[in-house]
Design a protein around this motif. Sequence first.
Motif, short mmCIF file in Angstrom:
data_model
loop_
_atom_site.label_atom_id
_atom_site.label_comp_id
_atom_site.label_asym_id
_atom_site.label_seq_id
_atom_site.Cartn_x
_atom_site.Cartn_y
_atom_site.Cartn_z
N VAL A 1 44.07 -5.68 27.95
CA VAL A 1 44.67 -4.48 28.55
C VAL A 1 43.59 -3.49 28.97
CG1 VAL A 1 46.14 -2.50 28.05
CG2 VAL A 1 46.87 -4.76 27.34
N GLU A 2 42.52 -3.34 28.13
CA GLU A 2 41.44 -2.44 28.51
C GLU A 2 40.73 -2.90 29.76
OE1 GLU A 2 38.97 -2.17 25.12
OE2 GLU A 2 40.22 -0.71 24.07
N ASN A 3 40.51 -4.22 29.89
CA ASN A 3 39.89 -4.74 31.11
C ASN A 3 40.75 -4.45 32.34
OD1 ASN A 3 37.66 -5.82 29.75
ND2 ASN A 3 38.80 -7.67 29.22
N GLU A 4 42.05 -4.68 32.18
CA GLU A 4 42.95 -4.40 33.31
C GLU A 4 42.96 -2.91 33.65
OE1 GLU A 4 46.68 -5.98 32.17
OE2 GLU A 4 46.08 -8.08 32.45
N LEU A 5 42.88 -2.05 32.60
CA LEU A 5 42.83 -0.61 32.85
C LEU A 5 41.57 -0.23 33.63
CD1 LEU A 5 44.05 1.04 29.55
CD2 LEU A 5 44.92 1.46 31.82
N ALA A 6 40.45 -0.84 33.28
CA ALA A 6 39.21 -0.55 34.01
C ALA A 6 39.33 -0.95 35.47
CB ALA A 6 38.04 -1.30 33.35
N VAL A 7 39.96 -2.12 35.72
CA VAL A 7 40.17 -2.56 37.11
C VAL A 7 41.04 -1.56 37.86
CG1 VAL A 7 41.15 -4.37 38.55
CG2 VAL A 7 39.82 -4.98 36.55
N GLN A 8 42.14 -1.11 37.19
CA GLN A 8 43.05 -0.17 37.85
C GLN A 8 42.37 1.16 38.13
OE1 GLN A 8 46.11 -0.62 39.03
NE2 GLN A 8 45.81 -2.76 38.58
N VAL A 9 41.52 1.61 37.18
CA VAL A 9 40.81 2.88 37.39
C VAL A 9 39.87 2.78 38.59
CG1 VAL A 9 39.08 4.41 36.39
CG2 VAL A 9 41.03 3.69 35.02
N SER A 10 39.17 1.64 38.70
CA SER A 10 38.28 1.44 39.86
C SER A 10 39.07 1.43 41.17
CB SER A 10 37.50 0.14 39.69
OG SER A 10 38.40 -0.96 39.68
N LEU B 1 49.70 -6.68 35.94
CA LEU B 1 49.96 -5.69 34.90
C LEU B 1 51.38 -5.82 34.35
CD1 LEU B 1 48.25 -2.50 36.27
CD2 LEU B 1 47.75 -3.63 34.14
N GLU B 2 52.34 -6.08 35.25
CA GLU B 2 53.72 -6.25 34.78
C GLU B 2 53.83 -7.43 33.81
OE1 GLU B 2 56.00 -4.49 38.73
OE2 GLU B 2 56.02 -6.62 38.29
N GLN B 3 53.15 -8.53 34.17
CA GLN B 3 53.17 -9.69 33.27
C GLN B 3 52.53 -9.35 31.91
OE1 GLN B 3 51.22 -12.82 35.38
NE2 GLN B 3 52.89 -13.09 36.87
N ARG B 4 51.39 -8.61 31.97
CA ARG B 4 50.72 -8.24 30.72
C ARG B 4 51.60 -7.32 29.87
NH1 ARG B 4 46.14 -11.30 29.65
NH2 ARG B 4 44.98 -11.63 31.58
N LEU B 5 52.29 -6.40 30.54
CA LEU B 5 53.16 -5.49 29.80
C LEU B 5 54.30 -6.23 29.12
CD1 LEU B 5 53.39 -2.44 32.20
CD2 LEU B 5 52.53 -2.42 29.88
N GLN B 6 54.88 -7.19 29.85
CA GLN B 6 55.95 -7.99 29.24
C GLN B 6 55.46 -8.75 28.02
OE1 GLN B 6 57.48 -10.44 32.35
NE2 GLN B 6 58.48 -8.75 33.44
N GLN B 7 54.25 -9.33 28.13
CA GLN B 7 53.69 -10.05 26.99
C GLN B 7 53.44 -9.12 25.80
OE1 GLN B 7 50.22 -12.00 28.41
NE2 GLN B 7 51.34 -13.50 29.68
#
Length: 595
Positions: A304-313, A388-394
Amino acid sequence: MATKDPTAVERANLLNMAKLSIKGLIESALSFGRTLDSDYPPLQQFFVVMEHCLKHGLKVRKSFLSYNKTIWGPLELVEKLYPEAEEIGASVRDLPGLKTPLGRARAWLRLALMQKKMADYLRCLIIQRDLLSEFYEYHALMMEEEGAVIVGLLVGLNVIDANLCVKGEDLDSQNEDDIGNKERNVQIAAILDQKNYVEELNRQLNSTVSSLHSRVDSLEKSNTKLIEELAIAKNNIIKLQEENHQLRSENKLILMKTQQHLEVTKVDVETELQTYKHSRQGLDEMYNEARKQLRDESQLRQDVENELAVQVSMKHEIELAMKLLEKDIHEKQDTLIGLRQQLEEVKAINIEMYQKLQGSEDILQEKNEIIARLEEKTNKITVAMRQLEQRLQQAEKAQLEAEEEDKKYLQECQSKSDSLQKQISQKEKQLAQLETDLKIEKEWRQTLQEDLQKEKDSLSHLRNETQQIISLKKEFLNLQDENQQLKKIYHEKEQALQELGNKLSESKLKIEDIKEANKALQGLVWLKDKEATHCKLCEKEFSLSKRKHHCRNCGEIFCNACSDNELPLPSSPKPVRVCDSCHALLIQRCSSNLP
C-alpha cells in the motif's frame, strides 16, 4: 521634439531599400523559374542598392593630384580575412577592360553572387570593425547594426542561380568620367527610388497591419476561452478543497471514535492479561498465529505504501501540468500586450512581427504536446485506480478475517477462563516468569495497535484519493462519450452521402423502369413525398440515411428495408421495386394460379 540624426535616417532608408530589393529579387526569381542573367531588371536594381549601401560613410582618400572615394578597398580586404576569397580577387584583377577600382568592385559583387558566398564574405568584413574604420566613418552603415541586418538578409540570395557575363560588360563607364554631374544624377535617382520604395513599403505595412489586427482579435478570443477554462478549473479546485475539508472533519470524528474504542480495548486487554497469566501454553500457539498475521499485514502495508508513493508522484505530475497551462495563459497575455505595442511601431519592424507570429505557432505546438501528455497521464491514472481498487478490496478482506479471528479468540478465552480458575493454585509459582513475558507482550500489543492506527489512517487517505480519481475518471468518460457520439453522427452522414452517390448512379438505369411503372400506375394514387414522414410498415421516421421509396404496385412510400423486393408486374415485364406486403400478395397469387 528632438531632431533625428540625418545619418541614422539615411541608414534606415538604405536598410528599407535593401529589404525591398532583396525580397523582390527572391520572389521574382522563384516565379521566373530559371537562372538569371545580367539584363534582369530586379538584379540590376539590387546591385545599385548594394553600391549605395557600401558607399555610405566611406572615407575620402586624398592624393597629390585628386581624391578617391571607392568601395574596392574594403572589398579587397576580404582576401586577407577569408582565404577562399583569394580566387575572386585574382579573377577580378585578371579581367581585361577593367581600369577603375569601382569597376573591379562591381565585378567582385557579381562573382560573389554567382558563388553564393556574398553573405559569408561581408560577414567576415563586418566583424573586423577595427580594419573597417580605416575605410569608413564611425556613422557608416557598415559600422552600425544595419550592416549586420543586411548581411543576414543576403543569406536568402543563396536560393538564386545567376549566370552573369562579366567580361563583356563596361563596368567602368557607369561612374568614372563625369563624376561631378553623374553623382548628382545618382543622388536624384536614389531619392526617387527611396520614395517609390517607401510608398511600396507603406502599402505592404498597411496590409500587414490589417492581418495583424485580425490575428490580435483571434488571439483575444482564444485568450477569453482560456480564461473561461481557467475559471472552471479553479471552481473545480475549490469544490475539491471543500470536499477535502469535509473529509478531514470526518477523519477527526473517526479518530475520536477510534480513541474511545481503544480505551475500551485497553480495559479488555488488561482483563485478558490477567487470564493470560493462567494460560501461557494455549497463548503460545495464538502468538505464533498472530505473528504470521503480522507478517502478512506488514507485507500488505508495504504494498500500500508503494502504491501511495506512485499515486503521489502522479498527483505531482498533474499539478505540474496545471502550472504549465497557467504559465502558457500568462505568456499569451504577455504576447497580446506586446502585439498591441508593436502595432504602433509596425512600419519600422515588419520582420520582428513575423518572428513573433512564428513564436506564437511554436507555443501552440507546445500546448498540443502538453495536451497529449495529459491524456497519457490520465490513462496511467485510470490504470493505477484499478490497481488501487483491487488492493483496497484485498485489504478490507484481510481486515474482516482478522476481526473474525479476534472474535473467535475472545470466545475461546471466555470458555477457558472457567477451567483456568480451578488451576490458580498451581500457576502461582510461575508468576515471576510470566510477569517478564507480560512486559514483552504489552510492548508487542502497543506496537500492533500503533500499526493498526497507521494502516487505518493510510486506508482513509487512500479512499479520499480514490474518490478524487473517480471524479476525474467520470469527467474523462463523459468527454469520451461526447467524442463517440460525434463520431457516430459523422459516420452516419458519410453513409448517407455514400448512399446518395450510389442512388444517383443507379437512377439513370432505373428511369426507364419508373416510366414503364408509371404507365401501369396511372389509375393508382401516388402518395407525395412531402406527405410521408414515416414508413408505412415499420413506422420509422425518414432521414438522410433512411430514404423514401415508392412501391410500384400500391403507390405508398416505404423505407429501403421494407421495399427491397423486385418483381415483374403485368404492366412492365422488367422487375421493379415492390414493398414487402405487395411482394407477399403477388407471390401468393402466382402460387394459386399454378396448376
